[in-house]
Design a protein around this motif. Sequence first.
Motif, mmCIF file in Angstrom:
data_model
loop_
_atom_site.group_PDB
_atom_site.id
_atom_site.type_symbol
_atom_site.label_atom_id
_atom_site.label_comp_id
_atom_site.label_asym_id
_atom_site.label_seq_id
_atom_site.Cartn_x
_atom_site.Cartn_y
_atom_site.Cartn_z
ATOM 1 N N HIS A 94 0.827 -1.201 0.000
ATOM 2 C CA HIS A 94 0.000 0.000 0.000
ATOM 3 C C HIS A 94 0.871 1.265 0.000
ATOM 4 N N PHE A 95 1.935 1.247 0.777
ATOM 5 C CA PHE A 95 2.873 2.377 0.808
ATOM 6 C C PHE A 95 3.421 2.632 -0.595
ATOM 7 N N ASP A 96 3.908 1.582 -1.246
ATOM 8 C CA ASP A 96 4.499 1.724 -2.578
ATOM 9 C C ASP A 96 3.480 2.254 -3.590
ATOM 10 N N ALA A 97 2.260 1.718 -3.549
ATOM 11 C CA ALA A 97 1.228 2.144 -4.509
ATOM 12 C C ALA A 97 0.814 3.593 -4.274
ATOM 13 N N LEU A 98 0.534 3.950 -3.026
ATOM 14 C CA LEU A 98 0.048 5.297 -2.720
ATOM 15 C C LEU A 98 1.122 6.365 -2.897
ATOM 16 N N SER A 99 2.371 6.033 -2.633
ATOM 17 C CA SER A 99 3.439 7.039 -2.689
ATOM 18 C C SER A 99 3.976 7.258 -4.106
ATOM 19 N N LYS A 100 3.593 6.399 -5.049
ATOM 20 C CA LYS A 100 4.094 6.522 -6.420
ATOM 21 C C LYS A 100 3.706 7.897 -6.983
ATOM 22 N N GLY A 101 4.705 8.628 -7.455
ATOM 23 C CA GLY A 101 4.478 9.954 -8.002
ATOM 24 C C GLY A 101 4.437 11.047 -6.946
ATOM 25 N N GLY A 102 4.606 10.665 -5.682
ATOM 26 C CA GLY A 102 4.599 11.637 -4.588
ATOM 27 C C GLY A 102 5.994 11.835 -4.036
ATOM 28 N N GLU A 103 6.054 12.291 -2.791
ATOM 29 C CA GLU A 103 7.336 12.549 -2.138
ATOM 30 C C GLU A 103 7.422 11.757 -0.836
ATOM 31 N N VAL A 104 8.349 10.817 -0.780
ATOM 32 C CA VAL A 104 8.544 10.006 0.431
ATOM 33 C C VAL A 104 9.278 10.851 1.467
ATOM 34 N N ARG A 105 8.681 10.974 2.636
ATOM 35 C CA ARG A 105 9.298 11.723 3.733
ATOM 36 C C ARG A 105 10.049 10.779 4.670
ATOM 37 N N MET A 106 9.571 9.555 4.796
ATOM 38 C CA MET A 106 10.207 8.555 5.654
ATOM 39 C C MET A 106 10.023 7.207 4.957
ATOM 40 N N PRO A 107 11.086 6.598 4.458
ATOM 41 C CA PRO A 107 10.953 5.326 3.745
ATOM 42 C C PRO A 107 10.300 4.259 4.618
ATOM 43 N N GLU A 109 10.081 1.064 6.477
ATOM 44 C CA GLU A 109 11.034 0.118 7.045
ATOM 45 C C GLU A 109 10.631 -0.230 8.476
ATOM 46 N N ALA A 110 11.309 -1.224 9.038
ATOM 47 C CA ALA A 110 11.065 -1.627 10.425
ATOM 48 C C ALA A 110 11.614 -0.568 11.381
ATOM 49 N N HIS A 111 10.919 -0.401 12.491
ATOM 50 C CA HIS A 111 11.333 0.503 13.558
ATOM 51 C C HIS A 111 11.175 -0.218 14.891
ATOM 52 N N PHE A 112 11.644 0.384 15.952
ATOM 53 C CA PHE A 112 11.570 -0.278 17.252
ATOM 54 C C PHE A 112 10.133 -0.547 17.686
ATOM 55 N N TRP A 113 9.162 0.207 17.188
ATOM 56 C CA TRP A 113 7.777 0.041 17.618
ATOM 57 C C TRP A 113 6.929 -0.797 16.661
ATOM 58 N N THR A 114 7.477 -1.099 15.478
ATOM 59 C CA THR A 114 6.660 -1.778 14.470
ATOM 60 C C THR A 114 7.533 -2.470 13.434
ATOM 61 N N PRO A 115 7.017 -3.526 12.822
ATOM 62 C CA PRO A 115 7.752 -4.168 11.733
ATOM 63 C C PRO A 115 7.775 -3.351 10.443
ATOM 64 N N GLY A 116 6.932 -2.326 10.362
ATOM 65 C CA GLY A 116 6.939 -1.500 9.158
ATOM 66 C C GLY A 116 6.173 -0.206 9.330
ATOM 67 N N PHE A 117 6.797 0.899 8.897
ATOM 68 C CA PHE A 117 6.170 2.222 8.944
ATOM 69 C C PHE A 117 6.874 3.120 7.940
ATOM 70 N N GLY A 118 6.091 3.982 7.287
ATOM 71 C CA GLY A 118 6.645 4.981 6.387
ATOM 72 C C GLY A 118 5.686 6.141 6.225
ATOM 73 N N ALA A 119 6.195 7.267 5.738
ATOM 74 C CA ALA A 119 5.379 8.471 5.572
ATOM 75 C C ALA A 119 5.717 9.138 4.240
ATOM 76 N N PHE A 120 4.714 9.738 3.613
ATOM 77 C CA PHE A 120 4.905 10.386 2.321
ATOM 78 C C PHE A 120 3.775 11.377 2.070
ATOM 79 N N THR A 121 3.987 12.216 1.075
ATOM 80 C CA THR A 121 2.948 13.079 0.537
ATOM 81 C C THR A 121 2.628 12.541 -0.850
ATOM 82 N N ASP A 122 1.359 12.214 -1.099
ATOM 83 C CA ASP A 122 1.013 11.614 -2.393
ATOM 84 C C ASP A 122 0.978 12.669 -3.492
ATOM 85 N N ARG A 123 0.752 12.234 -4.704
ATOM 86 C CA ARG A 123 0.790 13.133 -5.860
ATOM 87 C C ARG A 123 -0.340 14.154 -5.862
#
Length: 137
Positions: A94-107, A109-123
Amino acid sequence: MQPVPYLFFNGTCEDAFLFYASVFGNAPDFMRVKGSPMEEHLPPEAANAIMHASLKIGSGQIYGSDDLDPTPGAAMAGCNVMVELPDADTARQHFDALSKGGEVRMPFEAHFWTPGFGAFTDRFGIRWMIGTEDGAP
């Protein structure tokens, strides 16, 4: 009671909600200015604008609208739509699909609180945070 994010667009609400629908697999509902009581208060070119849109995402939903304020404003900022998905693989898709053509602010990836999290601004200028429902790695 459940809060619902309401997103505003500069004439791209329909395109954005159709795109989000393709990612989340649900059909959006649209209410246009044309045929509504709002039509008589707006210029004729606003007739096809989206007055209200809704899209179900999991057990929640998002709403949206073309910003019909006659004074143009800045892009929507200061708010993020947060979506938690069942696992890191699904969340990454979902991250890859929604962020396509937008700007990724945080890739994504796994973090200490979760196996996966990322942030972006979509197109469309909407800020998203995508994470997982499952616990820390």
